[in-house]
Structure formats: C-alpha cells, structure tokens
Scaffold this motif. Sequence first.
Motif, mmCIF file in Angstrom:
data_model
loop_
_atom_site.group_PDB
_atom_site.id
_atom_site.type_symbol
_atom_site.label_atom_id
_atom_site.label_comp_id
_atom_site.label_asym_id
_atom_site.label_seq_id
_atom_site.Cartn_x
_atom_site.Cartn_y
_atom_site.Cartn_z
ATOM 1 N N GLU A 220 0.831 -1.197 0.000
ATOM 2 C CA GLU A 220 0.000 0.000 0.000
ATOM 3 C C GLU A 220 0.874 1.260 0.000
ATOM 4 O OE1 GLU A 220 -3.786 1.718 2.593
ATOM 5 O OE2 GLU A 220 -2.763 -0.110 3.250
ATOM 6 N N MET A 221 1.925 1.262 0.812
ATOM 7 C CA MET A 221 2.846 2.393 0.880
ATOM 8 C C MET A 221 3.534 2.586 -0.472
ATOM 9 S SD MET A 221 4.299 4.749 2.775
ATOM 10 C CE MET A 221 3.974 4.250 4.445
ATOM 11 N N LEU A 222 4.013 1.505 -1.029
ATOM 12 C CA LEU A 222 4.737 1.560 -2.294
ATOM 13 C C LEU A 222 3.866 2.147 -3.406
ATOM 14 C CD1 LEU A 222 7.333 0.837 -3.828
ATOM 15 C CD2 LEU A 222 6.417 -1.474 -4.122
ATOM 16 N N VAL A 223 2.650 1.645 -3.512
ATOM 17 C CA VAL A 223 1.755 2.086 -4.583
ATOM 18 C C VAL A 223 1.256 3.510 -4.356
ATOM 19 C CG1 VAL A 223 -0.477 1.663 -5.700
ATOM 20 C CG2 VAL A 223 1.060 -0.252 -5.211
ATOM 21 N N GLN B 118 7.540 -3.140 7.006
ATOM 22 C CA GLN B 118 7.294 -4.584 6.980
ATOM 23 C C GLN B 118 7.145 -5.134 8.398
ATOM 24 O OE1 GLN B 118 7.114 -6.734 4.040
ATOM 25 N NE2 GLN B 118 6.124 -7.878 5.649
ATOM 26 N N ARG B 119 8.027 -4.704 9.300
ATOM 27 C CA ARG B 119 8.029 -5.201 10.678
ATOM 28 C C ARG B 119 6.707 -4.867 11.384
ATOM 29 N NH1 ARG B 119 8.579 -2.567 15.141
ATOM 30 N NH2 ARG B 119 9.254 -0.712 14.043
ATOM 31 N N ARG B 120 6.228 -3.636 11.222
ATOM 32 C CA ARG B 120 4.954 -3.254 11.861
ATOM 33 C C ARG B 120 3.818 -4.137 11.377
ATOM 34 N NH1 ARG B 120 7.049 1.894 11.117
ATOM 35 N NH2 ARG B 120 5.896 2.164 9.184
ATOM 36 N N THR B 121 3.773 -4.402 10.082
ATOM 37 C CA THR B 121 2.723 -5.264 9.525
ATOM 38 C C THR B 121 2.857 -6.688 10.051
ATOM 39 O OG1 THR B 121 2.587 -3.913 7.527
ATOM 40 C CG2 THR B 121 1.725 -6.155 7.384
ATOM 41 N N ASP B 122 4.076 -7.217 10.080
ATOM 42 C CA ASP B 122 4.305 -8.589 10.557
ATOM 43 C C ASP B 122 3.868 -8.752 12.010
ATOM 44 O OD1 ASP B 122 5.395 -9.195 8.084
ATOM 45 O OD2 ASP B 122 7.472 -9.163 8.779
ATOM 46 N N ILE B 123 4.249 -7.799 12.856
ATOM 47 C CA ILE B 123 3.880 -7.885 14.275
ATOM 48 C C ILE B 123 2.375 -7.774 14.440
ATOM 49 C CG2 ILE B 123 4.023 -6.677 16.498
ATOM 50 C CD1 ILE B 123 6.995 -6.132 15.798
ATOM 51 N N TRP B 124 1.748 -6.862 13.715
ATOM 52 C CA TRP B 124 0.301 -6.703 13.819
ATOM 53 C C TRP B 124 -0.406 -8.004 13.412
ATOM 54 C CZ3 TRP B 124 -4.148 -7.107 11.062
ATOM 55 C CH2 TRP B 124 -5.290 -6.509 11.614
ATOM 56 N N LEU B 125 0.066 -8.616 12.331
ATOM 57 C CA LEU B 125 -0.562 -9.861 11.875
ATOM 58 C C LEU B 125 -0.441 -10.974 12.914
ATOM 59 C CD1 LEU B 125 0.438 -9.914 8.109
ATOM 60 C CD2 LEU B 125 -1.873 -9.715 9.047
ATOM 61 N N VAL B 126 0.720 -11.106 13.521
ATOM 62 C CA VAL B 126 0.897 -12.140 14.553
ATOM 63 C C VAL B 126 -0.032 -11.874 15.730
ATOM 64 C CG1 VAL B 126 2.493 -13.065 16.282
ATOM 65 C CG2 VAL B 126 3.239 -12.799 13.906
ATOM 66 N N ASN C 45 5.271 -6.802 -8.665
ATOM 67 C CA ASN C 45 3.842 -7.107 -8.556
ATOM 68 C C ASN C 45 3.522 -7.757 -7.220
ATOM 69 O OD1 ASN C 45 1.519 -9.287 -9.051
ATOM 70 N ND2 ASN C 45 1.155 -7.487 -10.348
ATOM 71 N N GLU C 46 4.342 -8.690 -6.795
ATOM 72 C CA GLU C 46 4.123 -9.370 -5.511
ATOM 73 C C GLU C 46 4.300 -8.406 -4.340
ATOM 74 O OE1 GLU C 46 6.806 -12.686 -5.879
ATOM 75 O OE2 GLU C 46 5.325 -13.877 -6.974
ATOM 76 N N LEU C 47 5.245 -7.484 -4.427
ATOM 77 C CA LEU C 47 5.398 -6.463 -3.382
ATOM 78 C C LEU C 47 4.157 -5.583 -3.315
ATOM 79 C CD1 LEU C 47 9.086 -5.242 -3.859
ATOM 80 C CD2 LEU C 47 8.161 -6.397 -1.842
ATOM 81 N N CYS C 48 3.688 -5.126 -4.478
ATOM 82 C CA CYS C 48 2.528 -4.233 -4.546
ATOM 83 C C CYS C 48 1.265 -4.873 -3.989
ATOM 84 C CB CYS C 48 2.281 -3.790 -5.986
ATOM 85 S SG CYS C 48 3.531 -2.669 -6.633
#
Length: 102
Positions: free
Chosen positions: A13-16, A74-82, A42-45
């Motif tokens: 989302e940030m990238l796009v 990336q880290r914030r997203t990973d921690i939130w998902l866990v 594409n996979e990053l986006c």
Amino acid sequence: MQTTLRKPVSVGEMLVKEFMQPLDLTQTALAAAMGVPRKHVNELCHDKRAVTAATALILARVFGNSPDFWLNTQRRTDIWLVMNTPRERERVERAKPIDQAA
C-alpha cells in the motif's frame, strides 16, 4: 505487548500510494529501476512478498530514502498480523520469561 486495533499500512500500500502513483510509475518501470523481474514488484505491490534486507536496500536506493523505512514498514505489519491471528497470538502468549520457565 500492545498492538493497535487498526492494521498498519502495508509495504504494498505504501509503495503504490505514496511512491508509484505520485511518480506515475508502472510496475514495469519500477522493476527496471530496481533491476528485478516485474513479478517481484507485482508481488510487493499486492503484499504477496515481504521486504527483505536486500529489497529494502534496493528500494531505498531507488527512492532515496532509508532501508530502515522499508524494513520498519514490513516489521509493523508482521507484528500486527501475529498479534491479530489467534493461533499465532496463542503461541506468543505461551512463552514465559526465562526466570519463570522450568
């Protein structure tokens, strides 16, 4: 450990929204600038690929920011998902401080 209720902005989302759209960059153009296959971009986006240290260094070089920016996103997203996935959160909550283990 506290986590917010709202999911943080993902790398894709940030990238796009913050980089590609304002610069009118296509995935093909970004892939060329990064020196990676278009599929990688594409996979990053689409948040199907996580940012690694190497990718963070490449993105930082392309956009003129720091690799920490990308890794922290990336880290914030990973921690939130866990913390918001019941099975993963249960694994975390089973852990005990070392002085209480045994």
